[in-house]
Design an enzyme around this catalytic site. Structure first.
Site, mmCIF file in Angstrom:
data_model
loop_
_atom_site.group_PDB
_atom_site.id
_atom_site.type_symbol
_atom_site.label_atom_id
_atom_site.label_comp_id
_atom_site.label_asym_id
_atom_site.label_seq_id
_atom_site.Cartn_x
_atom_site.Cartn_y
_atom_site.Cartn_z
ATOM 1 N NE ARG A 1 55.436 -22.256 27.994
ATOM 2 C CZ ARG A 1 54.475 -22.788 27.245
ATOM 3 N NH1 ARG A 1 53.431 -23.348 27.809
ATOM 4 N NH2 ARG A 1 54.562 -22.771 25.925
ATOM 5 C CG HIS B 1 58.741 -14.698 25.816
ATOM 6 N ND1 HIS B 1 59.424 -15.764 26.332
ATOM 7 C CD2 HIS B 1 57.456 -14.844 26.228
ATOM 8 C CE1 HIS B 1 58.610 -16.523 27.044
ATOM 9 N NE2 HIS B 1 57.400 -15.980 26.992
ATOM 10 C CE1 TYR C 1 43.689 3.737 28.766
ATOM 11 C CE2 TYR C 1 43.198 1.436 29.306
ATOM 12 C CZ TYR C 1 42.889 2.609 28.630
ATOM 13 O OH TYR C 1 41.786 2.660 27.825
#
Length: 812
Positions: A31, A77, A121
């Site tokens: 991680r 993931h 967006y």
């Protein structure tokens, strides 16, 4: 142990220890820390691979970020979408990464800390250079492992055509480990890698001839070459990064500071806010306005200054007190051989080189197998064309494709792949031209096979391939260095006049330890009323100073408190003030005995300290200047436990000192008898005391000085210093009270008189029974050394003298 219903009874400590151990292992390996080979954390690697697999590359149109995030979560993931999107956005931010790996359309945040637009967006695609990290991944160059649900496979590491760990750096925190690897300039990193390839035993100093140091995307100036060397040699080191600022003159005669580059990871909006707060709080005198003038042409912060402001001093103050200058601490930890390792520069470069050796070897083996397979097929096609009629006849006599292949293998001894290629051959290929093409291809394949075999058989050839790849990357993507490097960390000196306005003020110190700074306006408004104090308190000293001066308060315990005047609270003249313990903590039994003020700490000025047990010490005033003063500082070392400081004097080196003792001795000597020594020293003997005697007070005197004495029996005596001839230090001194066999006089108070025509001096005497006697000293008669003075109180009625002090007031 097991109980009924299959429930296990396990010690909670064992469960927590085991589970936390597993969790720690996961976040360390999978991680928060980057892999030393490709410089990527798992989430970054998965994002880049998902975009590559999905065809979201630099030569294709931009694609909605949400689609990529969905692919990453669904396939590789299984975490929150925000963590994936945040990682994706960071890889697109040009102020975070030296070479961005993701190109993004839309709002991807800002250096002001603004959040990016939602992923629905924004649009993104792989940057050109990111594709170099994935180049040849389909050629079995790296290991693959099953994804979280075993449905597909994902790469354990990317091929990484360039050393991304050093180029883009990394930052992260896991369990027990953190990493802080700065970004570097691509060309320099490649040159260092090639140097390491060519000479495995090259030194860090040799590498520093090509890799100058970190190169931050925000530019700025790095100070501290030693810190860079240490970090590259050990993996840990400290440098200073400061923004790039210039001082420009304006037409009006004013100046302005223009900041065009910031230290790495500094939030511009917060910096502008902090500078403006400094302006509003008037921590610096001279700033008129702070403007953020950043636009599409680049970053710019303008700090407009007052006319005649100290622009260099203000800039230095901003370097010291804002994020315009920050420290950066290297902590170069990466996952190497599945373990977190603190890596120096050579280890990082070697880890990358070893990775490239494996990648190029595997790619070469892949290409070699493919070339050999093709050469085998081409050989079969050429042979088939040489006996074309028989081949056609054999195929036409066959039942189907499989039968045709079997017949060709049986009759002509073709291999299965060759037979497959022959039966799949299109009719237009059966020309003489095609034979020539096949022969040319066979020749090319033979050369290619020979080249690939040579690479596999020679490490030197293998390293040559790696170097060529790196040089190709450098040629394509190299750019100019952004960050300047300076050898030394500059010591920032701030003139105190820059920080504070130079204003007049009145500073008072009381015997009980209350201190205050008062403005002349508040002082004038009091109409001559005495300084505000507690009823039981007495004024120790009053100074007319400026805010740029310094006050040193000396305590009975041999310490001193260093207090810049501007740091004292501004309190009204009529108010009590602030206790010194609230400014600098002192011990319960410690109290103020003297106060000295300094406009500057001069070497030809001295601080002379006298103790109760007869010691004296003189030190240069310059030794008392402090840079850290949050706690009491040592002024003198007291040898005896019951000794304490009674007087502290500011002397010029050419003064006379007078000491008065408890049983009535006075010694006058020149300060030249006391040699200057260090601040922490104990000093020398000032006066030869009798066993029961102690020093009451010491003063700087001249021939015209006068003193007043108060004894425990209530006698007051005024004397001229000229009564005492000058002697040497460490003598007994001269008697100044007539010795009585019964109930002798002992000095409780001794003080030098101001003798100033503009002020009245009034002696206040307090007795043990609480009575107070007030005596005007203006015309009090003189006594000689052999007199015991005049009684002003009756000790049998009101008790012995408890304390005394002189009040000085302006004449009306």
């Amino acid at each position: 142990m097991a109980s009924q219903d299959g429930i296990l009874e396990i010690n909670l400590e064992d469960v927590i220890g085991d589970r936390f151990g597993r969790y720690s292992k996961y976040i360390i390996q999978d991680r928060a820390l980057p892999d030393a080979r490709d410089g990527l954390k798992p989430v970054q690697r998965r994002i880049l691979y998902a975009m590559y697999q999905d065809g979201n590359t630099s030569d294709k149109p931009f694609r909605k970020s949400a689609k990529t995030v969905g692919n990453v979560i669904g396939n590789y993931h299984p975490h929150g979408d925000s963590s994936v999107y945040d990682a994706m956005v960071r890889m697109s931010q040009s102020w975070k990464l030296r070479n961005v790996l993701v190109e993004m359309h839309g709002n991807n945040g800002s250096i002001d800390g603004d959040p990016p637009a939602a992923m629905r967006y924004t649009e993104a695609r792989l940057a050109n250079i990111a594709q170099e990290l994935l180049q040849d991944i389909e050629k079995d160059t790296v290991e693959f492992a099953p994804n979280f649900d075993d449905s597909i496979e994902e790469p354990v590491v990317l091929p990484a055509r360039f050393p991304n760990l050093l180029v883009n750096g990394s930052t992260g925190i896991s369990a027990g480990y953190a990493t802080e690897i700065p970004p570097h300039q691509l060309g320099e990193v490649i040159d260092a890698t090639i140097m390491q390839i060519e000479n495995e035993h090259c030194t860090v100093d040799e590498l520093l001839t090509v890799i100058k140091g970190p190169d931050f995307p925000t530019g700025g100036i790095i100070q501290g070459l030693d810190g860079i060397k240490k970090a590259y040699a050990t993996g840990k080191g400290r440098i200073v990064i400061r923004g790039k600022a210039t001082i420009e003159a304006l037409k009006s005669g004013k100046e302005q500071i223009i900041i065009t580059e910031l230290p790495y990871e500094v939030n511009k909006a917060n910096l502008v806010k902090k500078i403006d707060e400094i302006r509003l709080d008037k921590k610096v005198e001279g700033i008129v306005e702070v403007r953020d003038e950043t636009d599409r042409d680049g970053l710019q912060i303008a700090i407009e200054l007052k006319k005649d402001a100290d622009s260099t001093g203000i800039l230095n103050y901003l370097y010291k007190n804002t994020d315009l200058q920050v420290s950066y601490n290297f902590n170069m930890i990466a996952i190497h051989n599945k373990r977190p390792v603190l890596m120096n520069l050579k280890m990082m470069l070697q880890a990358y080189i070893d990775h490239q050796k494996e990648v190029v070897t595997r790619r070469t083996m892949f290409d070699l197998k493919k070339a050999r397979d093709r050469a085998h097929i081409v050989e079969g096609l050429i042979r088939a064309l040489s006996v074309l009629d028989e081949v056609i006849a054999t195929i036409r006599a066959s039942k189907d494709k499989k039968d045709a292949k079997d017949n060709l293998i049986a009759r002509f001894a073709f291999s299965e792949p060759q037979a497959e290629a022959i039966v799949s051959l299109q009719l237009y290929r059966l020309t003489n031209t095609d034979v020539q093409t096949l022969e040319a291809e066979a020749e090319e394949l033979a050369k290619k096979i020979k080249t690939l075999e040579a690479i596999l058989n020679s490490e030197k050839r293998l390293l040559t391939v790696i170097k060529k790849q790196l040089l190709d990357i450098k040629k394509t993507y190299n750019d100019e260095r952004l960050t300047d490097i300076e050898k030394e960390i500059e010591e920032i000196k701030i003139n105190v006049e820059v920080m504070i306005p130079q204003e007049d003020c009145i500073v008072t110190v009381t015997k009980e330890g209350y201190v205050k700074r008062t403005s002349p306006r508040s002082y004038a408004a009091s109409n001559g009323e005495p300084c505000g104090m507690k009823e039981t308190d007495v004024l120790l000293d009053e100074f007319h100073l400026q805010t740029t001066d310094t006050l040193c308060l000396f305590t009975n315990a041999g310490n001193y408190l260093f207090i810049p005047i501007y740091e004292l609270p501004d309190i009204r003249w009529k108010d009590v003030g602030q206790h010194i313990a609230n400014i600098i903590p002192i011990e319960r039994n410690e109290y103020i005995v003297a106060a000295l003020s300094f406009e500057e700490f001069k070497e030809n000025e001295y601080v002379t300290i006298v103790t109760k047990k007869g010691m004296i010490k003189k030190s240069q005033a310059s030794l008392y200047k402090a840079t850290r003063y949050s706690k009491p500082l040592v002024a003198i070392r007291l040898k005896e436990e019951d000794d304490e400081v009674v007087s502290v004097l500011k002397t010029s080196g050419n003064d006379e000192i007078f000491i008065g003792t408890y049983i009535g001795y006075g010694l006058r000597f020149h300060e030249e008898d006391v040699q200057p020594i260090g601040v922490r020293a104990a000093g020398v003997k000032a006066i030869n005391l009798k066993e029961v005697d102690i020093i009451i007070q010491a003063f700087v005197v001249t021939d015209t000085s006068e003193i007043v004495i108060v004894t425990q029996r209530g006698a007051v005596k005024r004397m001229k210093i000229s009564e005492f001839e000058r002697q040497n230090r460490a003598k007994r001194g001269l008697i100044m009270l007539r010795e009585l066999k019964k109930n002798p006089h002992r000095i409780m108070f001794i003080q030098i008189l101001l003798n100033d025509k503009t002020h009245d001096e009034t002696l206040h005497i307090a007795t043990e029974k609480g009575e107070e006697e007030i005596i005007s000293l203006a015309h009090y008669h003189y006594s000689d050394r052999y007199s015991n003075g005049s009684f002003v109180i009756d000790e049998e009625v009101v008790g012995e003298v408890a304390s005394a002090y002189i009040e000085i007031t302006p004449k009306s």
